[in-house]
Design a protein around this motif. Structure first.
Motif, PDB file in Angstrom:
ATOM      1  N   GLN A   6       3.881   1.519  15.423  1.00 57.23           N
ATOM      2  CA  GLN A   6       2.509   1.894  15.060  1.00 57.23           C
ATOM      3  C   GLN A   6       2.473   3.206  14.280  1.00 57.23           C
ATOM      4  O   GLN A   6       1.691   3.345  13.329  1.00 57.23           O
ATOM      5  N   ILE A   7       3.313   4.159  14.632  1.00 56.81           N
ATOM      6  CA  ILE A   7       3.367   5.427  13.899  1.00 56.81           C
ATOM      7  C   ILE A   7       3.878   5.196  12.482  1.00 56.81           C
ATOM      8  O   ILE A   7       3.334   5.751  11.518  1.00 56.81           O
ATOM      9  N   LEU A   8       4.916   4.374  12.330  1.00 57.08           N
ATOM     10  CA  LEU A   8       5.427   4.065  10.994  1.00 57.08           C
ATOM     11  C   LEU A   8       4.367   3.381  10.132  1.00 57.08           C
ATOM     12  O   LEU A   8       4.212   3.706   8.946  1.00 57.08           O
ATOM     13  N   MET A   9       3.635   2.462  10.716  1.00 55.98           N
ATOM     14  CA  MET A   9       2.578   1.767   9.969  1.00 55.98           C
ATOM     15  C   MET A   9       1.469   2.743   9.582  1.00 55.98           C
ATOM     16  O   MET A   9       0.929   2.683   8.470  1.00 55.98           O
ATOM     17  N   MET A  10       1.127   3.666  10.473  1.00 56.40           N
ATOM     18  CA  MET A  10       0.090   4.649  10.182  1.00 56.40           C
ATOM     19  C   MET A  10       0.521   5.580   9.054  1.00 56.40           C
ATOM     20  O   MET A  10      -0.266   5.885   8.152  1.00 56.40           O
ATOM     21  N   VAL A  11       1.779   6.007   9.075  1.00 60.00           N
ATOM     22  CA  VAL A  11       2.292   6.891   8.019  1.00 60.00           C
ATOM     23  C   VAL A  11       2.293   6.156   6.678  1.00 60.00           C
ATOM     24  O   VAL A  11       1.907   6.716   5.644  1.00 60.00           O
ATOM     25  N   LEU A  12       2.721   4.900   6.674  1.00 61.30           N
ATOM     26  CA  LEU A  12       2.710   4.115   5.436  1.00 61.30           C
ATOM     27  C   LEU A  12       1.293   3.924   4.906  1.00 61.30           C
ATOM     28  O   LEU A  12       1.064   4.003   3.695  1.00 61.30           O
ATOM     29  N   ASP A  13       0.337   3.689   5.796  1.00 58.14           N
ATOM     30  CA  ASP A  13      -1.059   3.570   5.377  1.00 58.14           C
ATOM     31  C   ASP A  13      -1.565   4.875   4.770  1.00 58.14           C
ATOM     32  O   ASP A  13      -2.246   4.874   3.746  1.00 58.14           O
ATOM     33  N   LEU A  14      -1.235   5.991   5.402  1.00 58.52           N
ATOM     34  CA  LEU A  14      -1.670   7.293   4.909  1.00 58.52           C
ATOM     35  C   LEU A  14      -1.104   7.577   3.517  1.00 58.52           C
ATOM     36  O   LEU A  14      -1.839   7.990   2.610  1.00 58.52           O
ATOM     37  N   LEU A  69       2.528   6.470 -20.424  1.00 56.71           N
ATOM     38  CA  LEU A  69       2.031   5.648 -19.326  1.00 56.71           C
ATOM     39  C   LEU A  69       2.970   5.804 -18.134  1.00 56.71           C
ATOM     40  O   LEU A  69       4.167   5.523 -18.232  1.00 56.71           O
ATOM     41  N   ASP A  70       2.435   6.277 -17.019  1.00 55.68           N
ATOM     42  CA  ASP A  70       3.242   6.522 -15.829  1.00 55.68           C
ATOM     43  C   ASP A  70       3.062   5.368 -14.846  1.00 55.68           C
ATOM     44  O   ASP A  70       1.985   5.182 -14.275  1.00 55.68           O
ATOM     45  N   LEU A  71       4.105   4.597 -14.674  1.00 53.84           N
ATOM     46  CA  LEU A  71       4.049   3.448 -13.769  1.00 53.84           C
ATOM     47  C   LEU A  71       4.595   3.764 -12.378  1.00 53.84           C
ATOM     48  O   LEU A  71       4.631   2.880 -11.522  1.00 53.84           O
ATOM     49  N   SER A  72       4.985   5.009 -12.143  1.00 51.50           N
ATOM     50  CA  SER A  72       5.570   5.353 -10.850  1.00 51.50           C
ATOM     51  C   SER A  72       4.606   5.170  -9.673  1.00 51.50           C
ATOM     52  O   SER A  72       5.059   4.754  -8.605  1.00 51.50           O
ATOM     53  N   PRO A  73       3.283   5.440  -9.802  1.00 51.18           N
ATOM     54  CA  PRO A  73       2.411   5.160  -8.658  1.00 51.18           C
ATOM     55  C   PRO A  73       2.345   3.676  -8.300  1.00 51.18           C
ATOM     56  O   PRO A  73       2.323   3.318  -7.122  1.00 51.18           O
ATOM     57  N   ILE A  74       2.385   2.823  -9.306  1.00 55.26           N
ATOM     58  CA  ILE A  74       2.330   1.382  -9.039  1.00 55.26           C
ATOM     59  C   ILE A  74       3.603   0.924  -8.347  1.00 55.26           C
ATOM     60  O   ILE A  74       3.555   0.145  -7.390  1.00 55.26           O
ATOM     61  N   VAL A  75       4.743   1.430  -8.816  1.00 55.60           N
ATOM     62  CA  VAL A  75       6.017   1.080  -8.188  1.00 55.60           C
ATOM     63  C   VAL A  75       6.065   1.619  -6.757  1.00 55.60           C
ATOM     64  O   VAL A  75       6.543   0.936  -5.843  1.00 55.60           O
ATOM     65  N   ALA A  76       5.539   2.815  -6.545  1.00 58.26           N
ATOM     66  CA  ALA A  76       5.503   3.386  -5.197  1.00 58.26           C
ATOM     67  C   ALA A  76       4.619   2.545  -4.274  1.00 58.26           C
ATOM     68  O   ALA A  76       4.979   2.306  -3.122  1.00 58.26           O
ATOM     69  N   LEU A  77       3.470   2.101  -4.777  1.00 57.29           N
ATOM     70  CA  LEU A  77       2.586   1.248  -3.972  1.00 57.29           C
ATOM     71  C   LEU A  77       3.260  -0.078  -3.640  1.00 57.29           C
ATOM     72  O   LEU A  77       3.130  -0.587  -2.519  1.00 57.29           O
ATOM     73  N   LEU A  78       3.975  -0.646  -4.603  1.00 56.06           N
ATOM     74  CA  LEU A  78       4.709  -1.886  -4.334  1.00 56.06           C
ATOM     75  C   LEU A  78       5.807  -1.663  -3.296  1.00 56.06           C
ATOM     76  O   LEU A  78       6.030  -2.507  -2.424  1.00 56.06           O
ATOM     77  N   GLY A  79       6.478  -0.524  -3.383  1.00 55.94           N
ATOM     78  CA  GLY A  79       7.514  -0.200  -2.398  1.00 55.94           C
ATOM     79  C   GLY A  79       6.951  -0.035  -1.001  1.00 55.94           C
ATOM     80  O   GLY A  79       7.534  -0.503  -0.020  1.00 55.94           O
ATOM     81  N   SER A  81       4.190  -1.406   0.112  1.00 58.74           N
ATOM     82  CA  SER A  81       3.791  -2.747   0.566  1.00 58.74           C
ATOM     83  C   SER A  81       5.012  -3.541   1.028  1.00 58.74           C
ATOM     84  O   SER A  81       4.939  -4.269   2.028  1.00 58.74           O
ATOM     85  N   ALA A  82       6.124  -3.413   0.315  1.00 59.30           N
ATOM     86  CA  ALA A  82       7.346  -4.108   0.722  1.00 59.30           C
ATOM     87  C   ALA A  82       7.849  -3.587   2.072  1.00 59.30           C
ATOM     88  O   ALA A  82       8.272  -4.374   2.928  1.00 59.30           O
ATOM     89  N   LEU A  83       7.794  -2.262   2.269  1.00 60.30           N
ATOM     90  CA  LEU A  83       8.195  -1.701   3.562  1.00 60.30           C
ATOM     91  C   LEU A  83       7.313  -2.198   4.698  1.00 60.30           C
ATOM     92  O   LEU A  83       7.805  -2.486   5.797  1.00 60.30           O
ATOM     93  N   ASN A  89       7.626  -8.137   9.601  1.00 61.71           N
ATOM     94  CA  ASN A  89       8.510  -9.276   9.866  1.00 61.71           C
ATOM     95  C   ASN A  89       9.577  -8.965  10.911  1.00 61.71           C
ATOM     96  O   ASN A  89      10.097  -9.868  11.555  1.00 61.71           O
ATOM     97  N   ASN A  90       9.922  -7.689  11.079  1.00 62.30           N
ATOM     98  CA  ASN A  90      10.918  -7.289  12.081  1.00 62.30           C
ATOM     99  C   ASN A  90      10.260  -6.631  13.282  1.00 62.30           C
ATOM    100  O   ASN A  90      10.883  -5.810  13.959  1.00 62.30           O
ATOM    101  N   TYR A  91       9.032  -6.983  13.551  1.00 63.73           N
ATOM    102  CA  TYR A  91       8.279  -6.396  14.665  1.00 63.73           C
ATOM    103  C   TYR A  91       8.978  -6.645  16.005  1.00 63.73           C
ATOM    104  O   TYR A  91       8.921  -5.817  16.899  1.00 63.73           O
ATOM    105  N   ALA A  92       9.681  -7.761  16.112  1.00 64.06           N
ATOM    106  CA  ALA A  92      10.344  -8.102  17.380  1.00 64.06           C
ATOM    107  C   ALA A  92      11.403  -7.069  17.748  1.00 64.06           C
ATOM    108  O   ALA A  92      11.685  -6.855  18.928  1.00 64.06           O
ATOM    109  N   ALA A  93      11.967  -6.389  16.759  1.00 62.44           N
ATOM    110  CA  ALA A  93      12.993  -5.383  17.040  1.00 62.44           C
ATOM    111  C   ALA A  93      12.369  -4.143  17.698  1.00 62.44           C
ATOM    112  O   ALA A  93      13.079  -3.384  18.340  1.00 62.44           O
ATOM    113  N   PHE A  94      11.074  -3.950  17.520  1.00 64.94           N
ATOM    114  CA  PHE A  94      10.398  -2.784  18.092  1.00 64.94           C
ATOM    115  C   PHE A  94       9.849  -3.048  19.497  1.00 64.94           C
ATOM    116  O   PHE A  94       9.419  -2.129  20.149  1.00 64.94           O
TER     117      PHE A  94
END
Length: 95
Positions: A6-14, A69-79, A81-83, A89-94
């Motif tokens: 939950q902390i990791l998800m909150m940090v990613l959301d922030l 044109l700076d595409l780094s924010p878009i790539v960061a947002l995609l990263g 989202s991938a995380l 998908n690996n919630y069972a490990a937690f």
């Protein structure tokens, strides 16, 4: 372990919302809706820029130059989202 998930998800959301705020603010500055010479706007802009530079820097080194044109924010947002997908998908490990 569920609390770590939950902390990791909150940090990613922030970080996701901070990147979106920086992205929108950059457009408003570019179209001269906001002026960085105003003290509050300048402090927010430079603070967000310093905060996000460790994320954007490595991405900018990898991406080719796009002529202003700076595409780094878009790539960061995609990263982020991938995380999030990987963590969900690996919630069972937690548990």
């Amino acid at each position: 372990m569920q609390s770590i998930f939950q902390i990791l998800m909150m940090v990613l959301d922030l970080v996701y919302y901070i990147i979106i705020a920086h992205f929108i603010m950059s457009w408003l500055i570019q179209f001269q809706v906001l002026n960085v010479r105003q003290q509050l706007v300048g402090q927010i802009w430079y603070g967000l820029s310093r905060l996000l530079e460790p994320i954007y820097g490595p991405i900018r080194r990898i991406l080719p130059q796009m002529g202003g044109l700076d595409l780094s924010p878009i790539v960061a947002l995609l990263g982020i989202s991938a995380l999030r997908i990987i963590l969900i998908n690996n919630y069972a490990a937690f548990t």
